[in-house]
Design a protein around this motif. Structure first.
Motif, PDB file in Angstrom:
ATOM      1  N   ASP A  90       0.835  -1.202   0.000  1.00  0.00           N
ATOM      2  CA  ASP A  90       0.000   0.000   0.000  1.00  0.00           C
ATOM      3  C   ASP A  90       0.870   1.252   0.000  1.00  0.00           C
ATOM      4  O   ASP A  90       0.562   2.236  -0.698  1.00  0.00           O
ATOM      5  CB  ASP A  90      -0.912   0.000   1.226  1.00  0.00           C
ATOM      6  CG  ASP A  90      -1.838   1.213   1.250  1.00  0.00           C
ATOM      7  OD1 ASP A  90      -2.714   1.303   0.365  1.00  0.00           O
ATOM      8  OD2 ASP A  90      -1.666   2.079   2.135  1.00  0.00           O
ATOM      9  N   ALA A 107       2.211   1.710  -3.512  1.00  0.00           N
ATOM     10  CA  ALA A 107       1.163   2.142  -4.444  1.00  0.00           C
ATOM     11  C   ALA A 107       0.872   3.634  -4.330  1.00  0.00           C
ATOM     12  O   ALA A 107       0.362   4.244  -5.275  1.00  0.00           O
ATOM     13  CB  ALA A 107      -0.108   1.341  -4.202  1.00  0.00           C
ATOM     14  N   HIS A 108       1.193   4.226  -3.186  1.00  0.00           N
ATOM     15  CA  HIS A 108       0.922   5.640  -2.961  1.00  0.00           C
ATOM     16  C   HIS A 108       2.221   6.443  -2.819  1.00  0.00           C
ATOM     17  O   HIS A 108       2.257   7.464  -2.124  1.00  0.00           O
ATOM     18  CB  HIS A 108       0.050   5.823  -1.717  1.00  0.00           C
ATOM     19  CG  HIS A 108      -1.315   5.229  -1.862  1.00  0.00           C
ATOM     20  ND1 HIS A 108      -1.595   3.918  -1.534  1.00  0.00           N
ATOM     21  CD2 HIS A 108      -2.472   5.769  -2.317  1.00  0.00           C
ATOM     22  CE1 HIS A 108      -2.864   3.674  -1.772  1.00  0.00           C
ATOM     23  NE2 HIS A 108      -3.419   4.769  -2.251  1.00  0.00           N
ATOM     24  N   SER A 109       3.262   5.987  -3.469  1.00  0.00           N
ATOM     25  CA  SER A 109       4.558   6.668  -3.426  1.00  0.00           C
ATOM     26  C   SER A 109       4.998   7.006  -4.845  1.00  0.00           C
ATOM     27  O   SER A 109       4.414   6.536  -5.824  1.00  0.00           O
ATOM     28  CB  SER A 109       5.603   5.779  -2.742  1.00  0.00           C
ATOM     29  OG  SER A 109       5.207   5.464  -1.427  1.00  0.00           O
ATOM     30  N   LYS A 161      -0.349  13.928  -7.676  1.00  0.00           N
ATOM     31  CA  LYS A 161      -0.561  12.512  -7.396  1.00  0.00           C
ATOM     32  C   LYS A 161      -1.053  12.261  -5.969  1.00  0.00           C
ATOM     33  O   LYS A 161      -1.142  11.123  -5.526  1.00  0.00           O
ATOM     34  CB  LYS A 161       0.726  11.732  -7.659  1.00  0.00           C
ATOM     35  CG  LYS A 161       1.174  11.809  -9.122  1.00  0.00           C
ATOM     36  CD  LYS A 161       2.200  10.759  -9.487  1.00  0.00           C
ATOM     37  CE  LYS A 161       1.548   9.416  -9.681  1.00  0.00           C
ATOM     38  NZ  LYS A 161       2.500   8.423 -10.249  1.00  0.00           N
ATOM     39  N   GLY A 162      -1.353  13.336  -5.251  1.00  0.00           N
ATOM     40  CA  GLY A 162      -1.985  13.186  -3.944  1.00  0.00           C
ATOM     41  C   GLY A 162      -1.097  13.359  -2.737  1.00  0.00           C
ATOM     42  O   GLY A 162      -1.551  13.228  -1.598  1.00  0.00           O
ATOM     43  N   ALA A 163       0.184  13.649  -2.933  1.00  0.00           N
ATOM     44  CA  ALA A 163       1.083  13.812  -1.791  1.00  0.00           C
ATOM     45  C   ALA A 163       0.696  15.054  -0.993  1.00  0.00           C
ATOM     46  O   ALA A 163       0.395  16.106  -1.558  1.00  0.00           O
ATOM     47  CB  ALA A 163       2.524  13.930  -2.269  1.00  0.00           C
ATOM     48  N   ASN A 222       0.011  13.087   5.414  1.00  0.00           N
ATOM     49  CA  ASN A 222       0.125  11.634   5.279  1.00  0.00           C
ATOM     50  C   ASN A 222       1.383  11.151   4.573  1.00  0.00           C
ATOM     51  O   ASN A 222       1.531   9.947   4.350  1.00  0.00           O
ATOM     52  CB  ASN A 222      -1.101  11.082   4.531  1.00  0.00           C
ATOM     53  CG  ASN A 222      -2.407  11.505   5.159  1.00  0.00           C
ATOM     54  OD1 ASN A 222      -3.144  12.295   4.583  1.00  0.00           O
ATOM     55  ND2 ASN A 222      -2.682  11.014   6.357  1.00  0.00           N
ATOM     56  N   TYR A 223       2.253  12.060   4.201  1.00  0.00           N
ATOM     57  CA  TYR A 223       3.419  11.678   3.410  1.00  0.00           C
ATOM     58  C   TYR A 223       4.734  12.182   3.992  1.00  0.00           C
ATOM     59  O   TYR A 223       4.770  13.212   4.676  1.00  0.00           O
ATOM     60  CB  TYR A 223       3.279  12.222   1.980  1.00  0.00           C
ATOM     61  CG  TYR A 223       2.316  11.430   1.132  1.00  0.00           C
ATOM     62  CD1 TYR A 223       2.766  10.493   0.214  1.00  0.00           C
ATOM     63  CD2 TYR A 223       0.943  11.608   1.255  1.00  0.00           C
ATOM     64  CE1 TYR A 223       1.877   9.765  -0.561  1.00  0.00           C
ATOM     65  CE2 TYR A 223       0.042  10.883   0.489  1.00  0.00           C
ATOM     66  CZ  TYR A 223       0.522   9.958  -0.421  1.00  0.00           C
ATOM     67  OH  TYR A 223      -0.359   9.227  -1.170  1.00  0.00           O
ATOM     68  N   LYS A 240       3.983   7.402   1.208  1.00  0.00           N
ATOM     69  CA  LYS A 240       2.882   7.421   2.160  1.00  0.00           C
ATOM     70  C   LYS A 240       3.318   6.813   3.465  1.00  0.00           C
ATOM     71  O   LYS A 240       3.966   5.767   3.492  1.00  0.00           O
ATOM     72  CB  LYS A 240       1.692   6.655   1.589  1.00  0.00           C
ATOM     73  CG  LYS A 240       0.451   6.705   2.448  1.00  0.00           C
ATOM     74  CD  LYS A 240      -0.672   5.880   1.835  1.00  0.00           C
ATOM     75  CE  LYS A 240      -1.896   5.883   2.746  1.00  0.00           C
ATOM     76  NZ  LYS A 240      -2.970   4.999   2.208  1.00  0.00           N
TER      77      LYS A 240
END
Length: 286
Positions: free
Chosen positions: A150, A153-155, A223-225, A229-230, A283
């Motif tokens: 996970d 996938a979010h990095s 990309k959401g960073a 949360n990061y 993440k």
């Protein structure tokens, strides 16, 4: 209950000779002037980059840890009483270290679960530290792997390379592409394509270093960073001023955040060349 160790390579920037029980680091290899060195043990990133700065035509080659070094590390893991291993190597798109870990583990007779980090540097480091922390809390391998997947996938990793010469010499791009970029005075921005195991993929072509640098932060945010949360890393090849400008721009967009500024691992920076900058976002666990 199995006793599980974490195995990584020196691309994760955890000191090989540091005091971190349960984490084992095998050195990647660096070759310059027909001499091969063990990363972190016989040569440091700054040594490589300063040599490149002094000799613009210096050919630096990098490769995965040798089978001998991996076997040596795994034998130590076995001698220390571990029954199983989680291997978290540098991206398969950049190196064959994952396969090397599997071969060496089979030779030593240790079960190994492999997780492709699809990156390196701080992202890989955070995966290693998270895996170790969860194991220390009593989690089993089948509970740890989904957490790592996970995070991956979010990095992401985005890089800016002012001079494509080193990527050309290392075979990462064709001479024609490098020549065209030079003629057009283009500063390419690229990212590691995680769907392709972390291979370098083109993202944008801009005309100035300032725009290229800002594109790194803009892409991470796209990309959401975020700051909540990061964790971030801005890593560079002898261009700390550019790295600090990027840090200031990133914080102006998302606020104060956990961001590390330091030099790139030698095995990456050697191919990016002087002036290369990378921005990573990973993440946090959970």
């Amino acid at each position: 209950m199995s006793k599980v160790a974490v195995l990584a390579d020196s691309g994760c920037q955890i000191e090989i000779q540091g005091d971190h029980p349960g984490i084992y680091i095998a050195p990647l290899t660096i070759t310059m002037n027909n001499k091969t060195y063990l990363d972190q043990l016989e040569i440091q990133s700054l040594d490589v980059f300063k040599a490149m700065e002094q000799d613009e035509k210096l050919m630096v080659q990098t490769s995965q840890p040798s089978t001998g070094e991996l076997v040596k590390t795994l034998e130590q893991i076995k001698a220390d009483g571990y029954d199983e291993v989680i291997g978290i190597p540098i991206a398969t798109g950049l190196s064959s270290t994952l396969n090397g870990m599997k071969v060496a583990a089979d030779m030593v007779g240790l079960p190994i679960t492999l997780v492709d980090s699809k990156g390196t540097a701080r992202e890989q480091r955070e995966l290693v530290l998270t895996a170790h922390s969860l194991l220390e809390k009593g989690k089993q391998i089948d509970e740890v792997v989904p957490v790592l997947e996970d995070m991956i996938a979010h990095s992401g990793t985005i890089i800016m390379v002012p001079n494509l010469e080193h990527l050309k010499r290392g075979g990462r791009i064709t001479p024609a592409v490098a020549r065209l970029a030079g003629l057009l005075k283009i500063v390419p921005v690229m990212e590691l394509n995680y769907e392709l195991g972390g291979k370098i993929d083109s993202l944008a072509k801009v005309r100035t270093l300032k725009k290229a640098t800002r594109k790194l932060a803009d892409r991470a945010i796209e990309k959401g960073a975020n700051a909540a949360n990061y964790k971030f890393a801005i890593e560079h090849v002898l261009c700390e001023e550019s790295a600090l400008e990027l840090k200031a721009y990133l914080e102006s967009k998302i606020g104060a955040c956990d961001v590390l500024v330091r030099e790139l691992p030698a095995v990456v920076g050697a191919h990016m060349g002087i002036g290369g900058v990378g921005l990573q976002f990973v993440k946090s666990e959970g």
